[in-house]
Scaffold this active site. Sequence first.
Site, PDB file in Angstrom:
ATOM      1  CG  HIS A  57      -3.468   3.432   1.399  1.00  0.00           C
ATOM      2  ND1 HIS A  57      -2.749   3.659   0.258  1.00  0.00           N
ATOM      3  CD2 HIS A  57      -2.691   3.868   2.434  1.00  0.00           C
ATOM      4  CE1 HIS A  57      -1.574   4.204   0.575  1.00  0.00           C
ATOM      5  NE2 HIS A  57      -1.520   4.344   1.887  1.00  0.00           N
ATOM      6  CE  LYS A  80       4.082   6.628   3.818  1.00  0.00           C
ATOM      7  NZ  LYS A  80       3.981   6.104   5.198  1.00  0.00           N
ATOM      8  CG  HIS A 139       2.140   7.907  -0.024  1.00  0.00           C
ATOM      9  ND1 HIS A 139       1.457   8.821   0.756  1.00  0.00           N
ATOM     10  CD2 HIS A 139       1.649   6.675   0.327  1.00  0.00           C
ATOM     11  CE1 HIS A 139       0.597   8.170   1.537  1.00  0.00           C
ATOM     12  NE2 HIS A 139       0.691   6.861   1.295  1.00  0.00           N
ATOM     13  CG  HIS A 171      -0.288   0.150   2.525  1.00  0.00           C
ATOM     14  ND1 HIS A 171       0.401  -0.888   3.123  1.00  0.00           N
ATOM     15  CD2 HIS A 171      -0.159   1.209   3.364  1.00  0.00           C
ATOM     16  CE1 HIS A 171       0.899  -0.473   4.277  1.00  0.00           C
ATOM     17  NE2 HIS A 171       0.573   0.800   4.449  1.00  0.00           N
TER      18      HIS A 171
END
Lengths: 363, 116
Positions: free
Chosen positions: A279, A224, A249, A220
């Site tokens: 998410h 990043k 991200h 997920h």
Amino acid sequence: MSMEVNKDDNMVSDMILIVDDDEINRGIIDNIFSPYYSTDEAADGLEGLSKILADPDKYCAILLDVMMPKMNGLEVLRKLSDEELTSRIPVFLITAEVNSESLHEAYHLGVMDVILKPVTPYIVLRRINSIVELFRARKRLGNRVERQNIKLLENAKKIIELNQGMIEALSTAIEFRNGESGEHVRRIRDITQYLLEHTELGEGLTAEQINNIALASVMHDVGKIAIPDNILGKPGRLTPEEFEIMKTHTVQGGLLLEKIPQLRDNGVYEYAFDIARHHHERWDGRGYPDGLKGDEISLWAQIVSIADVYDALSCKRCYKDAFPREKVLRMIRDGECGTFSPKLLKCFFEAEETLCKLYDGNA
Amino acid sequence: MEQVRLEQLESAGIDVKDALSRFMGNANLLEKFLKKFPDDQNYKKLCEALEADDAEAALAASHTLKGVCGNLSMTELSGLLTEQVREFRAGEYSSAKELMPKITAAYERTVAAING
């Protein structure tokens, strides 16, 4: 390789069973075959049948006289056919006379050949040898295919495990950058899988889908990797500009996953892309990057979202300390860290009794 | 096999050449199996079954004996038994039974030749 062939051969019997009520007949046949096979004898149909049933794989061929006391050859053949043994062991009728009716039945029951007495050694040996060899080859081939299948399955399992390992390694490497141990991605996976397997959230999903979603949840935060260190590792609050960069991200994660062709062909991909991108969406539509609202957000993205919040609150992060369990639950219930669907919240609080055990070490 | 022995067996209706081929040319082995023939119980069973008018048992014995004789190339005896089995199968019990004197004669000649 040579050992494997031997192993195949060892599984193939070389014993012929001669079933005939006359000793001289048995002796003649025995004499023909004993240079090439080991032999066993039975003096009537009943004895022959019980020898076969006691250990069918002991014999590579059965030579059956037709007229015998106690149980005749055709009756033996019927029993063998009932037990589906005629396809495993070649059965030959050796008889002094045949009528077309019993011949027809014998072939129907699966007899391989009918040989007339008095036998001609050369011919009987040839006919039986070729069929025994055929059955042996078939069995060897069957054994080999079976072993290859087992090996293929083992290899497939190893590849799947390796894939999962690689995915976890990639995700963990990214975690390391903001000073986390890699336990985070594993807990997100465990929470996601638990909620799908133990609450009504997983209804209608297959075990394979649930596994794919759980594996996808590991990825997920891969986006990043595109976030600069000074933002990712900043100990305090982010400035609005920094936060805008941090928010990317999600989109970056989707872009990164899109560029892995092997992943795109995998059942995990659709879930992974969706979860990486969505998410941080919120049930009330105030999340990012797409501002999706309610059930516009997929179930799996919603689940990873609450798992991510729960885990972030429960653990120490570069920007915060770990909060006690009561505070974590209150903050989630009061919507301080995002809004979630009522059904998701209900299932989450149901499962939380178990999920909190993941944090025993942190408490 | 010695010529004398061969002629002795041939005279009793045994096709020695054919029989030898069944034993891969091994004369000793043929002798060994021929020596078992007088002890084979099927002739006795056949006589007893006919004595008791048990057609089914008679057929079974006649049939098995025919197989043995065939394997040992006892052409004459096996020819008679083939005929007898055919009569039994056709339900001609008395015709089958009537063959017994011929069968007995051939049987005894064969046994005598074997025993030398």
